[in-house]
Design an enzyme around this catalytic site. Structure first.
Site, PDB file in Angstrom:
ATOM      1  N   ASP A  83       0.817  -1.212   0.000  1.00 48.53           N
ATOM      2  CA  ASP A  83       0.000   0.000   0.000  1.00 48.53           C
ATOM      3  C   ASP A  83       0.853   1.264   0.000  1.00 48.53           C
ATOM      4  O   ASP A  83       2.046   1.243   0.308  1.00 48.53           O
ATOM      5  CB  ASP A  83      -0.976   0.011   1.172  1.00 48.53           C
ATOM      6  CG  ASP A  83      -0.298  -0.207   2.518  1.00 48.53           C
ATOM      7  OD1 ASP A  83       0.782  -0.823   2.557  1.00 48.53           O
ATOM      8  OD2 ASP A  83      -0.845   0.227   3.551  1.00 48.53           O
ATOM      9  N   GLU A 150      -0.537  -2.173   5.225  1.00 47.16           N
ATOM     10  CA  GLU A 150       0.491  -2.113   6.276  1.00 47.16           C
ATOM     11  C   GLU A 150       0.500  -0.759   6.959  1.00 47.16           C
ATOM     12  O   GLU A 150       0.703  -0.672   8.172  1.00 47.16           O
ATOM     13  CB  GLU A 150       1.874  -2.411   5.678  1.00 47.16           C
ATOM     14  CG  GLU A 150       2.990  -2.475   6.706  1.00 47.16           C
ATOM     15  CD  GLU A 150       3.559  -1.116   7.087  1.00 47.16           C
ATOM     16  OE1 GLU A 150       4.027  -0.966   8.240  1.00 47.16           O
ATOM     17  OE2 GLU A 150       3.543  -0.194   6.253  1.00 47.16           O
TER      18      GLU A 150
END
Length: 415
Positions: A83, A150
């Site tokens: 991400d 994350e």
């Protein structure tokens, strides 16, 4: 053994030019946490083209896992996060991101891979191809895992909760890495704690709203919040042992929307990081004590509300695993530190590796000339992770990241 592994890698190194192009694609097309749809599809497409992996998608959101069964032996998990962040890129690179996305609150945000996850993805994909290429040199099961979300600290646990280890083999060892504000080509690791625990907290304090010209008829939450912010700065400086590592940061502060109206509440966004869980408990206690006392001192009409928003556990490397990797890495990388300093940066990798011997390390991503200039001149600024100017130098960062992942796997996948 370390020299043999190093020779295997050098004799079978991939041409990384196609992966450099792939990295630029990921960098130019970042996606926010929980919205990594196109990124995960690109990863799955690339893995499928290797014709070696059993693919699993949409685990815990947009998680992607590839499993390569290559005879008897240990089961090794290699992990990358995927991400990006709500940051507007200012690097001026030809492949800089100009993308925007709607976040969890449906607000349009600029998006950038300001933490280097694009490099993590590309390194793991290249490592996967390398290990497929040299599969005759090892035996066991390779698991490559691409984790969403994350940055918000939820992706690893979401994958586990979604039955990760009922869908793929539970590994004997788990490994991960992070590109950092270090000289490109360098690799750093240490036994024991390498990354701190981190918590984020939203605090809402209440006042009594009114007209800006009549403050005596109100309880001003902006003033209350300002006192809290100042007082919070004393926790680390006056309550934590100076030999311990801890950070308390106010990352956001919001009260009201216009100049001439005193609001009825204020919101404080707080982040705190610790290496020891007992220090974490002490900081939480101090935060609550300070906020509640300041609310009382200001005559707040309602008690404050504390809302935890995310939590990262510390990353603790298994001593024995780290010792073996220090030998493998030290025999391969010219610039390797087997006792790199612990950092207050945090990760959720450990939620994938609970009860699994694991190790996490750093790869440097800063341009060599810039790094060397900064060593000579302290006024030279080096952008770090989460900066709008953060952009890992592709060479030799990618090569060191690919080799580190392959070495970690090969160390435990011997024939």
């Amino acid at each position: 053994m370390s020299n043999i592994l190093s020779e295997i890698l050098r004799d079978n190194s991939l041409d990384l030019v196609p992966y450099e192009a792939l990295y630029r694609h990921f960098h130019a097309n970042p996606e926010l946490s929980l919205r990594e749809k196109e990124t995960s599809e690109k990863i799955a497409e690339h893995l499928s083209q290797l014709n070696a992996f059993e693919l699993h998608t949409h685990i815990g959101g947009y998680g992607v896992v590839g499993v390569l069964r290559n005879g008897p032996g240990k089961k090794i998990l290699l992990r990358a996060d995927i991400d990006a962040l709500p940051v507007q890129e200012l690097t001026s690179l030809p492949y800089a991101s100009s993308k925007t996305m709607r976040d969890a609150n449906d607000i349009e945000r600029p998006v950038m891979h300001a933490c280097g996850h694009d490099m993590h993805i590309t390194c793991l994909l290249a490592a996967a191809e390398t290990l497929v290429k040299i599969r005759e040199a090892w035996s066991g099961t390779l698991i490559v895992l691409f984790q969403p979300d994350e940055e918000r600290g939820g992706g690893a646990q979401a994958m586990v909760d979604d039955g990760l280890y009922s869908k793929v083999p539970k590994p004997d060892y788990a490994f991960g890495q992070h590109v950092m504000r270090l000289r490109a080509g360098s690799v750093g690791m240490r036994p024991g704690t390498i990354m701190a625990a981190a918590d984020s907290l939203k605090i809402t304090v209440f006042g009594r709203g009114g007209h800006g010209s009549l403050p005596h008829q109100t309880v001003d939450p902006a003033v209350l919040a300002a006192h809290i912010v100042i007082r919070l700065q004393t926790i680390v400086s006056r309550e934590i042992d100076p030999s311990d590592l801890a950070v308390v940061t106010v990352g956001s502060l919001q009260a009201g929307t216009v100049e001439n109206i005193i609001s009825d509440r204020a919101h404080i966004g707080l982040d705190y990081r610790t290496l020891k869980l007992e220090t974490r408990d002490k900081i939480i206690s101090a935060i609550k004590r300070i906020v509640e006392a300041e609310c009382m001192a200001s005559g707040s009409p309602k008690p404050p509300i504390f809302t935890p928003t995310r939590r990262f556990w510390p990353i603790v490397n298994d001593d024995q695993v780290a010792s073996e990797l220090v030998t493998s890495f030290g025999g391969h990388f010219q610039d390797f530190d087997g006792d790199t300093p612990t950092v207050n940066v945090s990760e959720d990798f450990c939620r994938l590796a609970e009860d699994i011997p694991s190790c996490f390390w750093f790869i440097g991503g800063i341009d060599n000339e810039l790094w060397d200039e900064a060593q000579r001149d302290s006024s030279v600024e080096i952008p770090g992770n989460h900066s709008a100017l953060f952009a890992p130098q592709i060479k030799p960062t990618m090569r060191s990241g690919v080799d580190a992942l392959c070495l970690a796997a090969l160390t435990f996948l011997g024939k």
